[in-house]
Design an enzyme around this catalytic site. Sequence first.
Site, PDB file in Angstrom:
ATOM      1  CB  CYS A 114       0.201   1.670   6.817  1.00 11.17           C
ATOM      2  SG  CYS A 114       0.787   1.663   8.635  1.00 11.17           S
ATOM      3  CD  GLU A 132      -2.839  -0.971   2.506  1.00 10.59           C
ATOM      4  OE1 GLU A 132      -2.835   0.167   3.183  1.00 10.59           O
ATOM      5  OE2 GLU A 132      -3.457  -1.930   2.817  1.00 10.59           O
TER       6      GLU A 132
HETATM    7  N1  SAH Z   1       7.664   0.735  11.303  1.00 13.21           N
HETATM    8  C1  SAH Z   1       7.724   2.096  11.326  1.00 13.21           C
HETATM    9  C2  SAH Z   1       6.537   2.898  10.213  1.00 13.21           C
HETATM   10  C3  SAH Z   1       5.230   2.536  10.624  1.00 13.21           C
HETATM   11  S1  SAH Z   1       3.826   3.412  10.219  1.00 13.21           S
HETATM   12  C4  SAH Z   1       7.415   2.634  12.592  1.00 13.21           C
HETATM   13  O1  SAH Z   1       7.001   1.943  13.358  1.00 13.21           O
HETATM   14  O2  SAH Z   1       7.607   3.926  12.886  1.00 13.21           O
HETATM   15  C5  SAH Z   1       3.985   4.959  10.995  1.00 13.21           C
HETATM   16  C6  SAH Z   1       3.491   5.310  12.327  1.00 13.21           C
HETATM   17  O3  SAH Z   1       2.137   4.977  12.426  1.00 13.21           O
HETATM   18  C7  SAH Z   1       4.096   4.715  13.524  1.00 13.21           C
HETATM   19  O4  SAH Z   1       4.281   5.412  14.536  1.00 13.21           O
HETATM   20  C8  SAH Z   1       3.108   3.558  13.818  1.00 13.21           C
HETATM   21  O5  SAH Z   1       3.215   3.165  15.125  1.00 13.21           O
HETATM   22  C9  SAH Z   1       1.864   4.165  13.691  1.00 13.21           C
HETATM   23  N2  SAH Z   1       0.502   3.410  13.500  1.00 13.21           N
HETATM   24  C10 SAH Z   1       0.677   1.984  12.961  1.00 13.21           C
HETATM   25  N3  SAH Z   1      -0.547   1.744  13.117  1.00 13.21           N
HETATM   26  C11 SAH Z   1      -1.354   2.708  13.618  1.00 13.21           C
HETATM   27  C12 SAH Z   1      -2.742   2.784  13.813  1.00 13.21           C
HETATM   28  N4  SAH Z   1      -3.602   1.704  13.678  1.00 13.21           N
HETATM   29  N5  SAH Z   1      -3.283   3.745  14.570  1.00 13.21           N
HETATM   30  C13 SAH Z   1      -2.553   4.833  14.760  1.00 13.21           C
HETATM   31  N6  SAH Z   1      -1.062   4.924  14.494  1.00 13.21           N
HETATM   32  C14 SAH Z   1      -0.562   3.742  13.931  1.00 13.21           C
END
Ligand code: SAH
Length: 343
Positions: free
Chosen positions: A333, A96
């Site tokens: 995501c 995605e």
């Molecule tokens: N692996 C990386 C990128 C992930 S996505 C990381 O962990 O930073 C980017 C951000 O979105 C991260 O801070 C992750 O914890 C957050 N995130 C993932 N799923 C989420 C959700 N369902 N609700 C809110 N934030 C979320």
Amino acid sequence: MPLSEKINLFGKSLPELEEIALNFGERKFRGKQLYEWLYNKKVLNLEECSNLPKSFINQLNNNYMIHHPEVIKVLTDPEDGTQKYLLKLEDDKLIEAVLMNYSFGNSVCLSTQVGCAMGCTFCASGKNGKDRNLTAEEIAGQIIAIENYSGKQISNIVLMGMGEPLDNFDNVLKFIKLANQNLNIGQRHITLSTCGLVDKIKALADEKLQINLAISLHSPFQNKREEILPIAKRYNIDQLINASKEYFNKTGRRVTYEYTVIPDFNNSEADALELKKLIGNIPHHINLIPLNPVTKEVKPSRDNVKLFAEILNKQGLISTIRRKNGKNIEAACGQLRNQELEI
Ligand code: SAH
């Protein structure tokens, strides 16, 4: 040669393309022309390269191709125009990416892996573990696929889609150089987000790039981080904060701390006080993210986020609330891919 055995020209450097031209008995400048078609005009196939001799295109077609992820499905948010893309890779794996329109330009959120091995409890991407790493070309190819589909030029990149960028360190580094040098996207316009692979944060700092680092902190307490982020068991919070300081010291780039607000878990006054102790006296910026529920049990937290921002402000901590892009299109995501795969 079967299509699957052909070599992708996208991702090749200028010297490599020049060498390919020379190997086919062409003059060196044909390599430069090819480079421009690939990275400036961003063509999807060799036939579009109109200033290359037909004979050269035919020769190239025997061994090479131009390949980018294929757009399978696009959801557009009618309110803010955010578009969520479901993309298919050469081996049919799905990833995605998200296109967001800001006043400063168009930004894309890219995936760096198929699935994710980190297993953060609230995240949809890691539900079924990691399948494989993306190559640098596959990460960059998401930009080309989206630009071609949307007709929009992309100026900013966030590596916050599916996957943990620092768990795919070499390819991500190669991607940053490709985006910077070939696609002309400034390093300061690239943000890498990590859940906290301390050794790799240090290795990234040593590269002395100008990219922005975002760290998924989500709680100032070691035991609470361990509850939601399995990686916290490998690296403790002091090691993580020290690595973020090292990143700032070596690059001069201020680190962002991402903080998904989970109601009744990490949004109290005690959390704010502990955050102040942890990062209050270093250059910081806290990016508050409203929880996007991936299971029915968890409640959304819009109001909690505003309230927590005020609590932080009282403690002298600097925070902003992430604009909730694409709230009508399941933009957390991994959610669209999971629906498609019925995970
Ligand atoms: N692996 C990386 C990128 C992930 S996505 C990381 O962990 O930073 C980017 C951000 O979105 C991260 O801070 C992750 O914890 C957050 N995130 C993932 N799923 C989420 C959700 N369902 N609700 C809110 N934030 C979320």
